[in-house]
Write a protein that holds these residues in place. Sequence first.
Motif, PDB file in Angstrom:
ATOM      1  N   THR A 146      66.948  50.656  86.024  1.00 20.35           N
ATOM      2  CA  THR A 146      65.794  51.302  86.374  1.00 20.35           C
ATOM      3  C   THR A 146      64.686  50.418  85.960  1.00 20.35           C
ATOM      4  OG1 THR A 146      66.794  53.394  86.684  1.00 20.35           O
ATOM      5  CG2 THR A 146      64.574  53.509  86.502  1.00 20.35           C
TER       6      THR A 146
ATOM      7  N   TRP B 250      63.959  47.534  87.823  1.00 19.70           N
ATOM      8  CA  TRP B 250      63.426  47.862  89.212  1.00 19.70           C
ATOM      9  C   TRP B 250      62.126  48.276  89.238  1.00 19.70           C
ATOM     10  CZ3 TRP B 250      62.507  53.065  91.388  1.00 19.70           C
ATOM     11  CH2 TRP B 250      62.548  52.867  93.071  1.00 19.70           C
TER      12      TRP B 250
ATOM     13  N   LEU C 123      64.364  58.582  83.063  1.00 20.36           N
ATOM     14  CA  LEU C 123      64.254  58.193  84.400  1.00 20.36           C
ATOM     15  C   LEU C 123      62.878  58.644  85.024  1.00 20.36           C
ATOM     16  CD1 LEU C 123      68.113  58.493  85.535  1.00 20.36           C
ATOM     17  CD2 LEU C 123      66.900  56.380  84.940  1.00 20.36           C
TER      18      LEU C 123
ATOM     19  N   THR D  49      59.640  56.350  86.381  1.00 20.15           N
ATOM     20  CA  THR D  49      59.624  56.203  87.894  1.00 20.15           C
ATOM     21  C   THR D  49      58.361  56.999  88.171  1.00 20.15           C
ATOM     22  OG1 THR D  49      61.040  58.057  88.405  1.00 20.15           O
ATOM     23  CG2 THR D  49      61.976  55.901  88.704  1.00 20.15           C
TER      24      THR D  49
ATOM     25  N   TRP E 249      66.902  55.017  95.356  1.00 15.87           N
ATOM     26  CA  TRP E 249      67.196  54.260  94.015  1.00 15.87           C
ATOM     27  C   TRP E 249      67.966  55.266  93.071  1.00 15.87           C
ATOM     28  CZ3 TRP E 249      67.701  49.803  92.021  1.00 15.87           C
ATOM     29  CH2 TRP E 249      67.779  49.631  90.400  1.00 15.87           C
TER      30      TRP E 249
END
Length: 214
Positions: free
Chosen positions: A10, A13, A53, A57, A79
């Motif tokens: 993550t 990304w 997480l 994000t 995702w």
Amino acid sequence: MNHKQMVDETRKWVKDQLANEKTGHDWYHIKRVTKQAQEIAEIEGADELIVILAALTHDLIDDKVVESEEQGVKNVDDWLIKIGTTEEQRQHILTIITTMSFKGGTNKPVTTLEAQVVQDADRLDAIGAIGVARTFVYAGSKGDPMYDPTLFVRETLTVDEYRNGRSSAIGHFYEKLLKLKDLMNTKEGKVRALERHQFLEGFLEQFLDEWGHK
Ligand code: ADP
Ligand code: NI
């Protein structure tokens, strides 16, 4: 994937997507917020995977970063499925990132401990020396002046006024930054906010003094 792999993937990304961000939502903001969030999560006993997480994000759904919030939410949702989060984890993370933004103070308070932790970490990055710097960068990117003594501070704001109305970097201190200390959710967040808040007050006093206001 184990938890470490989920986090590492993550990280990559998110970093790729924010490489060219110039509105204060750059990768280093995410990095700082994720670090603070992880530390606070450990102290407060929050679920670290959810917190990390969500912190990583949280800005990918911002309409300053993606075309629309809806599109951003879909990207993050896809995702999270891809890296193998459970339905429950996914819902929790999406709820956190869609409810935590300040938006002129119009959003409802967040409810879960994990949401409180991520929101606190994001708010810490809006105050202190980093907060001052980000505010001037943001104001500059919008074409706002650093200060305009003829503008009144806007006390209650709609989301549209907050985003699009005329303001200045110094105005933003009064509209948001100085309020954040009392909006911190967690005990550890409050502790960490105090020093940064005092720095803001000292900075403002010096700025207005140099400007010639007494
Ligand atoms: P919000 O959380 O209020 O939606 P952002 O997190 O998108 O705002 O803002 C990014 C950074 O820019 C933060 O440091 C924030 O305090 C600052 N900022 C937001 N709006 C303004 C503004 N109108 N003028 C100056 N700085 C701003
Ligand atoms: Ni943020």
